[in-house]
Write a protein that holds these residues in place. Structure first.
Motif, PDB file in Angstrom:
ATOM      1  N   ASN A 151       4.208  33.019   9.594  1.00  0.00           N
ATOM      2  CA  ASN A 151       5.125  34.152   9.749  1.00  0.00           C
ATOM      3  C   ASN A 151       6.591  33.731   9.810  1.00  0.00           C
ATOM      4  OD1 ASN A 151       3.175  36.271   9.777  1.00  0.00           O
ATOM      5  ND2 ASN A 151       2.612  35.653  11.863  1.00  0.00           N
ATOM      6  N   LEU A 152       6.938  32.722   8.991  1.00  0.00           N
ATOM      7  CA  LEU A 152       8.325  32.257   8.892  1.00  0.00           C
ATOM      8  C   LEU A 152       8.961  32.881   7.652  1.00  0.00           C
ATOM      9  CD1 LEU A 152       7.679  28.439   9.533  1.00  0.00           C
ATOM     10  CD2 LEU A 152       8.768  30.034  11.129  1.00  0.00           C
ATOM     11  N   PRO A 153      10.290  33.062   7.652  1.00  0.00           N
ATOM     12  CA  PRO A 153      10.952  33.564   6.432  1.00  0.00           C
ATOM     13  C   PRO A 153      10.635  32.661   5.243  1.00  0.00           C
ATOM     14  CG  PRO A 153      12.483  33.537   8.285  1.00  0.00           C
ATOM     15  CD  PRO A 153      11.243  32.841   8.756  1.00  0.00           C
ATOM     16  N   LEU A 154      10.311  33.274   4.101  1.00  0.00           N
ATOM     17  CA  LEU A 154       9.897  32.481   2.940  1.00  0.00           C
ATOM     18  C   LEU A 154      11.089  31.779   2.298  1.00  0.00           C
ATOM     19  CD1 LEU A 154       7.369  34.892   1.172  1.00  0.00           C
ATOM     20  CD2 LEU A 154       6.913  33.177   2.924  1.00  0.00           C
ATOM     21  N   PRO A 155      10.874  30.567   1.810  1.00  0.00           N
ATOM     22  CA  PRO A 155      11.930  29.885   1.059  1.00  0.00           C
ATOM     23  C   PRO A 155      12.032  30.462  -0.347  1.00  0.00           C
ATOM     24  CG  PRO A 155       9.958  28.511   1.138  1.00  0.00           C
ATOM     25  CD  PRO A 155       9.649  29.750   1.929  1.00  0.00           C
ATOM     26  N   GLU A 156      13.183  30.335  -0.958  1.00  0.00           N
ATOM     27  CA  GLU A 156      13.365  30.780  -2.340  1.00  0.00           C
ATOM     28  C   GLU A 156      13.761  29.581  -3.197  1.00  0.00           C
ATOM     29  OE1 GLU A 156      15.938  34.166  -2.747  1.00  0.00           O
ATOM     30  OE2 GLU A 156      15.009  35.182  -1.027  1.00  0.00           O
ATOM     31  N   PHE A 157      13.102  29.448  -4.338  1.00  0.00           N
ATOM     32  CA  PHE A 157      13.281  28.268  -5.188  1.00  0.00           C
ATOM     33  C   PHE A 157      14.067  28.589  -6.446  1.00  0.00           C
ATOM     34  CE2 PHE A 157       9.789  27.362  -2.409  1.00  0.00           C
ATOM     35  CZ  PHE A 157       9.858  25.989  -2.175  1.00  0.00           C
ATOM     36  N   SER A 158      14.756  27.583  -6.952  1.00  0.00           N
ATOM     37  CA  SER A 158      15.541  27.737  -8.170  1.00  0.00           C
ATOM     38  C   SER A 158      14.792  27.125  -9.355  1.00  0.00           C
ATOM     39  CB  SER A 158      16.890  27.031  -8.005  1.00  0.00           C
ATOM     40  OG  SER A 158      17.544  26.936  -9.253  1.00  0.00           O
ATOM     41  N   THR A 159      14.743  27.875 -10.458  1.00  0.00           N
ATOM     42  CA  THR A 159      14.111  27.344 -11.673  1.00  0.00           C
ATOM     43  C   THR A 159      15.172  27.058 -12.743  1.00  0.00           C
ATOM     44  OG1 THR A 159      13.720  29.620 -12.403  1.00  0.00           O
ATOM     45  CG2 THR A 159      11.904  28.513 -11.279  1.00  0.00           C
ATOM     46  N   ALA A 160      16.424  26.947 -12.303  1.00  0.00           N
ATOM     47  CA  ALA A 160      17.538  26.722 -13.234  1.00  0.00           C
ATOM     48  C   ALA A 160      17.398  25.399 -13.979  1.00  0.00           C
ATOM     49  CB  ALA A 160      18.860  26.757 -12.476  1.00  0.00           C
ATOM     50  N   GLU A 161      16.820  24.412 -13.306  1.00  0.00           N
ATOM     51  CA  GLU A 161      16.622  23.097 -13.933  1.00  0.00           C
ATOM     52  C   GLU A 161      15.155  22.717 -13.889  1.00  0.00           C
ATOM     53  OE1 GLU A 161      19.124  20.174 -12.133  1.00  0.00           O
ATOM     54  OE2 GLU A 161      20.983  21.257 -12.593  1.00  0.00           O
ATOM     55  N   GLU A 162      14.745  21.862 -14.823  1.00  0.00           N
ATOM     56  CA  GLU A 162      13.365  21.393 -14.858  1.00  0.00           C
ATOM     57  C   GLU A 162      13.074  20.564 -13.612  1.00  0.00           C
ATOM     58  OE1 GLU A 162      10.312  19.598 -18.243  1.00  0.00           O
ATOM     59  OE2 GLU A 162      12.475  19.340 -18.470  1.00  0.00           O
ATOM     60  N   SER A 163      11.885  20.756 -13.044  1.00  0.00           N
ATOM     61  CA  SER A 163      11.530  20.053 -11.812  1.00  0.00           C
ATOM     62  C   SER A 163      11.292  18.567 -12.045  1.00  0.00           C
ATOM     63  CB  SER A 163      10.263  20.662 -11.204  1.00  0.00           C
ATOM     64  OG  SER A 163      10.496  21.972 -10.756  1.00  0.00           O
ATOM     65  N   LEU A 221       0.841  -1.208   0.000  1.00  0.00           N
ATOM     66  CA  LEU A 221       0.000   0.000   0.000  1.00  0.00           C
ATOM     67  C   LEU A 221       0.872   1.252   0.000  1.00  0.00           C
ATOM     68  CD1 LEU A 221      -2.410  -1.131   2.874  1.00  0.00           C
ATOM     69  CD2 LEU A 221      -2.927  -1.205   0.433  1.00  0.00           C
ATOM     70  N   ASN A 222       0.433   2.254  -0.762  1.00  0.00           N
ATOM     71  CA  ASN A 222       1.012   3.589  -0.659  1.00  0.00           C
ATOM     72  C   ASN A 222       0.098   4.431   0.228  1.00  0.00           C
ATOM     73  OD1 ASN A 222       3.096   3.008  -2.432  1.00  0.00           O
ATOM     74  ND2 ASN A 222       1.968   3.711  -4.238  1.00  0.00           N
ATOM     75  N   ALA A 223       0.704   5.251   1.078  1.00  0.00           N
ATOM     76  CA  ALA A 223      -0.086   6.082   1.986  1.00  0.00           C
ATOM     77  C   ALA A 223       0.387   7.534   1.914  1.00  0.00           C
ATOM     78  CB  ALA A 223       0.018   5.547   3.414  1.00  0.00           C
ATOM     79  N   VAL A 224      -0.370   8.331   1.134  1.00  0.00           N
ATOM     80  CA  VAL A 224      -0.055   9.746   0.915  1.00  0.00           C
ATOM     81  C   VAL A 224      -1.379  10.505   0.870  1.00  0.00           C
ATOM     82  CG1 VAL A 224       0.856  11.415  -0.752  1.00  0.00           C
ATOM     83  CG2 VAL A 224       2.071   9.267  -0.382  1.00  0.00           C
ATOM     84  N   TYR A 225      -1.426  11.651   1.533  1.00  0.00           N
ATOM     85  CA  TYR A 225      -2.647  12.465   1.480  1.00  0.00           C
ATOM     86  C   TYR A 225      -2.935  12.858   0.026  1.00  0.00           C
ATOM     87  CZ  TYR A 225      -6.234  15.812   2.752  1.00  0.00           C
ATOM     88  OH  TYR A 225      -7.432  16.469   2.868  1.00  0.00           O
ATOM     89  N   PRO A 226      -4.200  12.725  -0.412  1.00  0.00           N
ATOM     90  CA  PRO A 226      -4.528  12.931  -1.830  1.00  0.00           C
ATOM     91  C   PRO A 226      -4.623  14.391  -2.260  1.00  0.00           C
ATOM     92  CG  PRO A 226      -6.479  12.272  -0.626  1.00  0.00           C
ATOM     93  CD  PRO A 226      -5.349  12.226   0.363  1.00  0.00           C
ATOM     94  N   SER A 227      -3.565  15.146  -1.981  1.00  0.00           N
ATOM     95  CA  SER A 227      -3.474  16.526  -2.481  1.00  0.00           C
ATOM     96  C   SER A 227      -2.028  16.730  -2.901  1.00  0.00           C
ATOM     97  CB  SER A 227      -3.862  17.520  -1.390  1.00  0.00           C
ATOM     98  OG  SER A 227      -3.553  18.836  -1.789  1.00  0.00           O
ATOM     99  N   HIS A 228      -1.824  17.200  -4.124  1.00  0.00           N
ATOM    100  CA  HIS A 228      -0.463  17.221  -4.676  1.00  0.00           C
ATOM    101  C   HIS A 228      -0.134  18.572  -5.302  1.00  0.00           C
ATOM    102  CE1 HIS A 228      -0.268  12.850  -4.105  1.00  0.00           C
ATOM    103  NE2 HIS A 228      -1.500  12.810  -4.590  1.00  0.00           N
ATOM    104  N   ILE A 229      -0.389  19.651  -4.545  1.00  0.00           N
ATOM    105  CA  ILE A 229      -0.023  20.970  -5.074  1.00  0.00           C
ATOM    106  C   ILE A 229       1.498  21.047  -5.176  1.00  0.00           C
ATOM    107  CG2 ILE A 229      -2.106  22.042  -4.131  1.00  0.00           C
ATOM    108  CD1 ILE A 229      -0.315  23.359  -2.012  1.00  0.00           C
ATOM    109  N   CYS A 230       1.998  22.011  -5.930  1.00  0.00           N
ATOM    110  CA  CYS A 230       3.439  22.048  -6.154  1.00  0.00           C
ATOM    111  C   CYS A 230       4.185  22.504  -4.901  1.00  0.00           C
ATOM    112  CB  CYS A 230       3.796  22.914  -7.363  1.00  0.00           C
ATOM    113  SG  CYS A 230       3.729  24.694  -7.079  1.00  0.00           S
ATOM    114  N   LYS A 231       5.400  22.037  -4.809  1.00  0.00           N
ATOM    115  CA  LYS A 231       6.285  22.275  -3.665  1.00  0.00           C
ATOM    116  C   LYS A 231       6.422  23.780  -3.349  1.00  0.00           C
ATOM    117  CE  LYS A 231      11.087  20.903  -2.677  1.00  0.00           C
ATOM    118  NZ  LYS A 231      12.224  20.157  -3.275  1.00  0.00           N
ATOM    119  N   LYS A 232       6.639  24.578  -4.404  1.00  0.00           N
ATOM    120  CA  LYS A 232       6.836  26.021  -4.206  1.00  0.00           C
ATOM    121  C   LYS A 232       5.619  26.659  -3.541  1.00  0.00           C
ATOM    122  CE  LYS A 232       7.730  30.321  -6.705  1.00  0.00           C
ATOM    123  NZ  LYS A 232       7.883  30.947  -8.045  1.00  0.00           N
TER     124      LYS A 232
END
Length: 272
Positions: A238-250, A216-227
């Protein structure tokens, strides 16, 4: 409420295993719990869990292992490979030693807590079901795949493999680690997360339904993007926001839990 009876041995009473053990005691199980920390023995005892000091190494298992397994119908193996801390470790051999101990007992069922890391992240994002063949290329995933096969092919007991997505809890969330970091890869990758409450509930349902010999796989059925997911979470807290790189394809994957939902008639309880 599910009410269960019998004795169960839980190998690994850490962040997930300890909460699981206390829940199974509440549901009517006699629970034997293992830890590698002497300091934790008293904590387990205070929560109604019979405590055992058990360690697995490449050379064998500790002496208490036999007593820890004695009298149990079911064993839950809940120990990650630990390759991040010890990259050259052969976790497969450690589990092999454990299996030899299980074979000597009258154990009928094994529940192995695995991970969705047995599936490779790819472009474009593949849709993964529990019937998808594992294809990990990283050593961690490859060792998990080998252990899964070893357990499932063992004639002495029936094994169910439970592959969890990324584990989160109220006090443990990967966004706290990613907060404020720069250059994070794979921003468009779908999330595959599950809350500890659902992990424990799913295990209780497997035991209650006597669901053995399956995967069995057990993952909540919502898959919005990581960013979006981590940016929104950090903003809300109210945490500092992460910054993502788009240099390579996800690279990523979408892990479905439809088979689990069907077989256990399961409804997920907590949105990650």
């Amino acid at each position: 409420m599910i009410v269960l009876k019998g004795q169960i041995s839980i190998i690994g009473c850490g962040w997930l295993g300890f909460s699981l053990a206390t829940k199974l005691v509440e549901l009517g199980f006699k629970v034997q719990g293992s830890t590698t920390s002497r300091d934790k023995l008293e904590v387990l005892k205070l929560h109604g869990i019979a405590p055992f000091l058990v360690s697995l190494t490449e050379s064998g298992v500790s002496e208490e292992c036999a007593q820890f397994l004695t009298g149990s119908d079911t064993v839950i193996i809940n120990i990650p490979p630990g390759l991040r801390r010890n990259p050259n470790k052969n976790h497969v051999v450690e589990i092999e030693h454990l299996i030899h101990q299980i074979e000597k007992q009258s154990i009928k069922h094994v529940l192995y807590i695995s991970s969705t890391s047995v599936y490779e992240d790819e472009v474009p994002f593949p849709v993964i079901t529990a019937k998808t063949l594992p294809n990990a290329s990283a050593d961690n995933g490859k060792q998990l795949i080998e252990i899964e096969k070893m357990l499932q092919s063992n004639p002495y007991f029936k094994t169910t493999i439970l592959r969890f997505g990324g584990l989160i809890g109220d006090e443990r969330h990967p966004a706290k680690f990613l907060s404020g970091r720069k250059g994070i890869s794979n921003p468009e990758a779908p999330i595959n997360l599950i809350h500890r409450t659902d992990c424990i509930s799913i295990i209780a349902h497997i035991l209650d339904n006597d669901l053995w010999g399956t995967t069995l796989n057990a993952v909540y059925p919502s898959h919005i993007c990581k960013k979006d997911y981590y940016t929104n979470y950090c903003a809300a807290k109210n945490l500092p926001l992460p910054e993502f790189s788009t240099a390579e394809e996800s690279k990523g994957k979408i892990v479905e839990s439809k088979i689990l939902v069907q077989l256990l008639n399961y409804t997920f309880k907590v949105v990650p």
